[in-house]
Design an enzyme around this catalytic site. Structure first.
Site, PDB file in Angstrom:
ATOM      1  N   GLU A 278      34.686  61.416  19.022  1.00 30.44           N
ATOM      2  CA  GLU A 278      33.737  62.188  18.213  1.00 30.44           C
ATOM      3  C   GLU A 278      34.350  63.497  17.735  1.00 30.44           C
ATOM      4  OE1 GLU A 278      29.971  62.982  20.103  1.00 30.44           O
ATOM      5  OE2 GLU A 278      29.081  61.149  19.335  1.00 30.44           O
ATOM      6  N   HIS A 299      45.881  41.986  33.339  1.00 34.00           N
ATOM      7  CA  HIS A 299      45.699  40.527  33.294  1.00 34.00           C
ATOM      8  C   HIS A 299      44.947  40.090  32.041  1.00 34.00           C
ATOM      9  CE1 HIS A 299      47.055  39.846  37.546  1.00 34.00           C
ATOM     10  NE2 HIS A 299      46.871  41.158  37.524  1.00 34.00           N
ATOM     11  N   LYS A 414      21.870  55.846  12.152  1.00 38.01           N
ATOM     12  CA  LYS A 414      20.484  56.220  12.464  1.00 38.01           C
ATOM     13  C   LYS A 414      19.622  56.139  11.200  1.00 38.01           C
ATOM     14  CE  LYS A 414      21.762  59.444  16.118  1.00 38.01           C
ATOM     15  NZ  LYS A 414      21.843  60.845  16.496  1.00 38.01           N
TER      16      LYS A 414
HETATM   17  O1  PA5 Z   1      27.799  64.310  21.293  1.00 37.86           O
HETATM   18  C1  PA5 Z   1      26.658  64.239  20.861  1.00 37.86           C
HETATM   19  O2  PA5 Z   1      26.154  65.171  20.254  1.00 37.86           O
HETATM   20  C2  PA5 Z   1      25.837  62.989  21.066  1.00 37.86           C
HETATM   21  O3  PA5 Z   1      26.484  62.063  21.849  1.00 37.86           O
HETATM   22  C3  PA5 Z   1      24.532  63.396  21.748  1.00 37.86           C
HETATM   23  O4  PA5 Z   1      24.830  63.985  22.972  1.00 37.86           O
HETATM   24  C4  PA5 Z   1      23.626  62.195  21.940  1.00 37.86           C
HETATM   25  O5  PA5 Z   1      23.327  61.635  20.708  1.00 37.86           O
HETATM   26  C5  PA5 Z   1      22.337  62.603  22.652  1.00 37.86           C
HETATM   27  O6  PA5 Z   1      21.661  63.590  21.941  1.00 37.86           O
HETATM   28  P1  PA5 Z   1      20.419  64.324  22.551  1.00 37.86           P
HETATM   29  O7  PA5 Z   1      20.865  65.118  23.719  1.00 37.86           O
HETATM   30  O8  PA5 Z   1      19.876  65.205  21.456  1.00 37.86           O
HETATM   31  O9  PA5 Z   1      19.428  63.257  22.946  1.00 37.86           O
END
Ligand code: PA5
Length: 425
Positions: A278, A299, A414
């Site tokens: 990310e 393996h 999303k």
């Molecule tokens: O790195 C990120 O921002 C995402 O992985 C969020 O942590 C994830 O989508 C969860 O978001 P939230 O804490 O708003 O539910």
């Protein structure tokens, strides 16, 4: 504490030749003057964390300890992976304690969610729901079911004690819901993004609920904060690792396989994939992070690594001291032919497998290997390694001219999903 060995990385450039760039970026990280600088709260968190809240987490965990044999953690992504990685690393996969941890809120799978609700029905449950926004669909949906389950089992009054919410300090759906229901809340700081948040209540509260000494986690974090507060590449192994990744990508390696020899570090690999993936995977740039647990995956994936297309390098996280060990017994019949290992420790055998694999992959296969060593899988080491990887991630992304702290790409699925679900605008 953590050391990088790049002697097997087949680097064609000298890491030290990047000193100038590293010094400039180090200053940028600490001055908070780079892209995403409103998300650099983790940099000084070892000093600036909320001490009152920290003590409150410990107290709540102690208070609930006798009342629970099952901690249900409800969250996804940055609000899930770190806690799981920590608990599994520190306690192992089959810990010697009655209390278990169950994760939910990280999938839409009807099978998984139904099984979890069935699995916990006769247990003494404590729930920690974690969501910064409160609107994350996987988490909100699972929590709706969980809340109904808890209220039926314990009644609304007792749920006030048994449900803990970790969310924004003042706004968002989960904060509103928690206030209305009277749940105790813990804060996800505004200036620390999801994948950097395991060192906040997001990770610390589930750890504390599972009986982990979170003071040790913070001590490890503080030690790393002190050790890595230098731009001197010869003294900063996290920055060396960041530079080595860039050199390897310049040499044409676009995949990094995060390798461990410990099944209880498998989720750390998942955490690593989110942190790097990310942070770095944007603007058509970045190295694809992958992970593997050896010798299991030797393996399966071993064949590709050894002889397949040369797209990847390995980053091996080697644990020096095992938490537990066993000695191979002698068998008078020796029908399995294993007597040649009788009297040897399993960890020694694991390390010989590691040594042999390293030579096979690097010398025979031509696959570069970066080796990171960590002393053990303690709470202290977990805290230390978090900061080590955070610093490396920030450096390696800034070297690519990437903002390490946003994730614009995750919104696309999303949008499509909401349309299909008929979510009101
Ligand atoms: O790195 C990120 O921002 C995402 O992985 C969020 O942590 C994830 O989508 C969860 O978001 P939230 O804490 O708003 O539910």
């Amino acid at each position: 504490m953590m050391k990088l060995d790049s002697t097997q990385a087949l680097l064609k450039e000298d890491i030290s030749s990047y000193q100038e760039q590293v010094s400039r970026i180090h200053k940028m990280i600490h001055d908070k003057s780079g892209a995403g600088n409103d998300r650099l709260g983790w940099v000084d968190w070892a000093e600036n964390y909320d001490k009152e809240e920290f003590e409150r987490m410990i107290k709540v965990a102690e208070k609930l300890n006798d009342k629970t044999d099952c901690v249900v953690v409800c969250g996804i992504g940055g609000s899930y992976l770190g806690a799981r990685a920590a608990i599994e690393m520190i306690q192992g996969l089959y810990p010697d304690q009655a209390k278990e941890v169950v994760f939910i809120g990280n999938t839409f799978s009807s099978n998984y969610i139904s099984q979890v609700l069935n699995h916990i029905k006769d247990k003494d449950v404590v729930v920690n729901v974690i969501s910064k926004s409160g609107t994350t669909t996987e988490t909100a949906l699972a929590f709706r079911l969980l809340k109904q389950f808890m209220e039926r089992k314990y009644g609304k009054e007792e749920c006030r004690e048994r449900i803990l919410a970790t969310t924004d300090r003042s706004k968002g759906t989960l904060k509103e819901l928690a206030n209305k229901e009277g749940y105790e809340t813990f804060v996800i700081p505004d200036d620390i993004g999801g994948r950097y948040s395991v060192i906040t209540p997001v990770g610390l509260l589930p750890m504390a609920l599972m009986g982990i000494d979170i003071r040790e986690v913070m001590k490890g974090l503080q030690a790393a904060y002190a050790d890595l507060n230098t731009d001197d590449l010869s003294k900063n192994d996290a920055y060396q690792y960041a530079v080595a990744r860039r050199i390897l990508q310049n040499q044409g390696y676009n995949v990094e396989m995060f390798v461990t020899y410990e099944p209880q570090l498998q989720c750390l690999g998942e955490w690593f994939k989110q942190l790097m993936g990310e942070s770095e995977g944007k603007e058509g740039k970045g190295i694809l992070p992958d992970s593997a647990t050896f010798s299991t995956d030797l393996h399966s994936l071993g064949q590709f690594i050894q002889e397949g297309k040369k797209v990847l390098f390995e980053t091996l996280l080697a644990v020096e001291k095992p938490t537990l060990d066993s000695v191979v017994p002698t068998d008078p019949d020796n029908l399995d032919g294993m007597n040649y290992l009788a009297g040897k420790n399993l960890d020694w055998i694991n390390k010989m497998a590691m040594k042999g694999t390293l030579a096979a992959h690097v010398e025979t296969g031509g696959v570069p290997n970066l080796q990171i060593s960590i002393p053990d899988m303690s709470a202290y080491s977990f805290g230390y390694q978090c900061y080590w990887f955070f610093k490396a991630t920030a450096m390696t992304c800034y070297m690519l001219d990437i903002n390490p702290f946003d994730q614009p790409g995750v919104e696309v699925y999303k949008k499509n999903m909401f349309k299909l679900l008929g979510k009101p605008e």
